[in-house]
Design an enzyme around this catalytic site. Structure first.
Site, PDB file in Angstrom:
ATOM      1  N   LYS A  44       0.804  -1.219   0.000  1.00  0.00           N
ATOM      2  CA  LYS A  44       0.000   0.000   0.000  1.00  0.00           C
ATOM      3  C   LYS A  44       0.839   1.272   0.000  1.00  0.00           C
ATOM      4  O   LYS A  44       0.310   2.359  -0.236  1.00  0.00           O
ATOM      5  CB  LYS A  44      -0.953   0.006   1.196  1.00  0.00           C
ATOM      6  CG  LYS A  44      -1.941  -1.138   1.210  1.00  0.00           C
ATOM      7  CD  LYS A  44      -2.846  -1.193   0.002  1.00  0.00           C
ATOM      8  CE  LYS A  44      -3.992  -0.235   0.065  1.00  0.00           C
ATOM      9  NZ  LYS A  44      -5.086  -0.608  -0.863  1.00  0.00           N
ATOM     10  N   SER A 276      -2.015 -12.599   3.180  1.00  0.00           N
ATOM     11  CA  SER A 276      -2.419 -12.431   1.776  1.00  0.00           C
ATOM     12  C   SER A 276      -1.255 -12.761   0.848  1.00  0.00           C
ATOM     13  O   SER A 276      -1.456 -13.318  -0.234  1.00  0.00           O
ATOM     14  CB  SER A 276      -2.952 -11.017   1.515  1.00  0.00           C
ATOM     15  OG  SER A 276      -1.962 -10.040   1.765  1.00  0.00           O
TER      16      SER A 276
HETATM   17  C1  LIG Z   1      -2.011  -7.259   3.463  1.00  0.00           C
HETATM   18  C2  LIG Z   1      -2.730  -6.792   2.231  1.00  0.00           C
HETATM   19  N1  LIG Z   1      -2.776  -7.613   1.167  1.00  0.00           N
HETATM   20  C3  LIG Z   1      -3.427  -7.249   0.039  1.00  0.00           C
HETATM   21  C4  LIG Z   1      -4.086  -6.033  -0.060  1.00  0.00           C
HETATM   22  C5  LIG Z   1      -4.869  -5.723  -1.317  1.00  0.00           C
HETATM   23  O1  LIG Z   1      -4.435  -4.621  -2.009  1.00  0.00           O
HETATM   24  P1  LIG Z   1      -5.427  -3.766  -2.907  1.00  0.00           P
HETATM   25  O2  LIG Z   1      -6.145  -2.816  -1.998  1.00  0.00           O
HETATM   26  O3  LIG Z   1      -4.526  -3.071  -3.858  1.00  0.00           O
HETATM   27  O4  LIG Z   1      -6.392  -4.688  -3.580  1.00  0.00           O
HETATM   28  C6  LIG Z   1      -4.048  -5.161   1.036  1.00  0.00           C
HETATM   29  C7  LIG Z   1      -4.743  -3.873   0.994  1.00  0.00           C
HETATM   30  O5  LIG Z   1      -4.822  -3.137   1.960  1.00  0.00           O
HETATM   31  C8  LIG Z   1      -3.356  -5.541   2.204  1.00  0.00           C
HETATM   32  O6  LIG Z   1      -3.314  -4.733   3.292  1.00  0.00           O
END
Ligand SMILES: Cc1ncc(COP(=O)(O)O)c(C=O)c1O
Length: 310
Positions: A44, A276
């Protein structure tokens, strides 16, 4: 070698692309953008920098003007880094049920943290109504303090950060050899931005969206399990900037699979990452194993954040 940088902002973007050959030995290649090396510790940071730069360039954010956002975690950390370097006070609203560690991190970075009482959630479980309440509070604060409201779910700069940053970096490293891109979806900035660019360069690139098992709304399923470990993703909504034409495939990852892959990344690759990131890598392996991409494909994915945040 002179490695001096002007500020922490120069550490945002240009992340290494790692070969995950210990976790998944060939002939297929899984390569992953090490987004966790940025100063806010996550993917982010890119969106935060682009949002603030675009707002300043468009005259929407004056020098020294405060910035407001509703966030519990990574976007807040990214904004705190960027706002500190560029001289903007940052105010974040957070539903009270989010982990205290995240509020502490934001406070350590100098942000003003406003904890918002929950509507129907509980400690550790934040609902859509809780998020709506914290968003409402952010809007009111932005009005009262004459601040710029980031609105990451609706802000096109979040997509641009990846379409003009992350994706060209992947393409520069891998180019025509790239067969697929895999990423989890929160606001969708990463998936939409990267996929849009890659498909422009090579329309056959398979773009697969990763979702928590049981909360596969992008795949058109109803929600059977809204609580999951893939923080920052899988909110159970179609993000407002979602572009369904970019998603060729949807891969569901369970909490257990994400935990298993997180351990594998730590033990085999020496990478302590968030859930994630682990889900992305697990999904990339599943896509390779499906055989859909041929015998020795190259798949790119995103290592979203550091495991130290959990
Ligand atoms: C740990 C994590 N993974 C993935 C994402 C996903 O990113 P995006 O908002 O670009 O879809 C976020 C978004 O805040 C995140 O904090």
């Amino acid at each position: 070698m002179d490695s001096k940088l002007d500020s922490a902002l120069a550490m945002i973007g240009g992340t290494p692309l790692l070969e995950l050959g210990r976790l998944h030995p060939g002939p297929a290649r899984i390569v992953a953008k090490a987004e966790f090396v940025q100063p806010g510790g996550s993917v982010k940071d890119r969106a935060a920098l682009r949002v603030i730069r675009d707002a300043r360039a468009a005259g929407l954010l004056a020098p020294g003007q405060p910035v407001v956002e509703m966030t519990s975690g990574n976007m807040g950390a990214g904004l705190a880094v960027v706002c500190n370097v560029l001289g903007h006070p940052l105010i974040v609203t957070i539903p009270r049920g989010n982990s205290r560690g995240r509020a502490r991190m934001l406070q350590a970075l100098g942000a003003e943290v406003v904890l918002v009482d929950q509507v129907d959630g509980s400690e550790g479980h934040v609902t859509g109504a809780d998020i709506a309440a914290a968003t409402q509070q952010a809007l009111e604060l932005a009005r009262d303090r004459d601040a710029y409201y980031v609105d990451q779910f609706n802000n096109p700069s979040c997509i641009r950060a990846h379409e003009e940053g992350t994706a060209p970096e992947i393409w520069e490293s891998v180019g025509e050899r790239l067969d697929a891109f895999v990423a989890a979806v929160g606001t969708g900035g990463t998936f939409v931005g990267v996929s849009r660019f890659l498909k422009r360069m090579k329309p056959e690139v398979v773009c697969a969206a990763v979702e928590p098992r049981g909360a596969e709304v992008l795949a058109g399923k109803s929600i059977s399990k809204s609580c999951h470990l893939l923080q920052g993703t899988g909110y159970g909504i179609l993000p407002p900037q979602w572009d369904a034409s970019l998603a060729d495939s949807f891969i569901a990852v369970s909490d257990h699979e994400a935990m298993t892959c997180r351990e594998m990344l730590a033990q085999r690759e020496g990478l302590h990452l968030g859930y994630s990131a682990a889900a992305n890598v697990w999904a990339a392996v599943k896509l390779v194993e499906s055989g859909r991409l041929g015998d020795a494909p190259t798949v790119a994915t995103i290592l979203c954040d550091t495991g130290l945040k959990y």
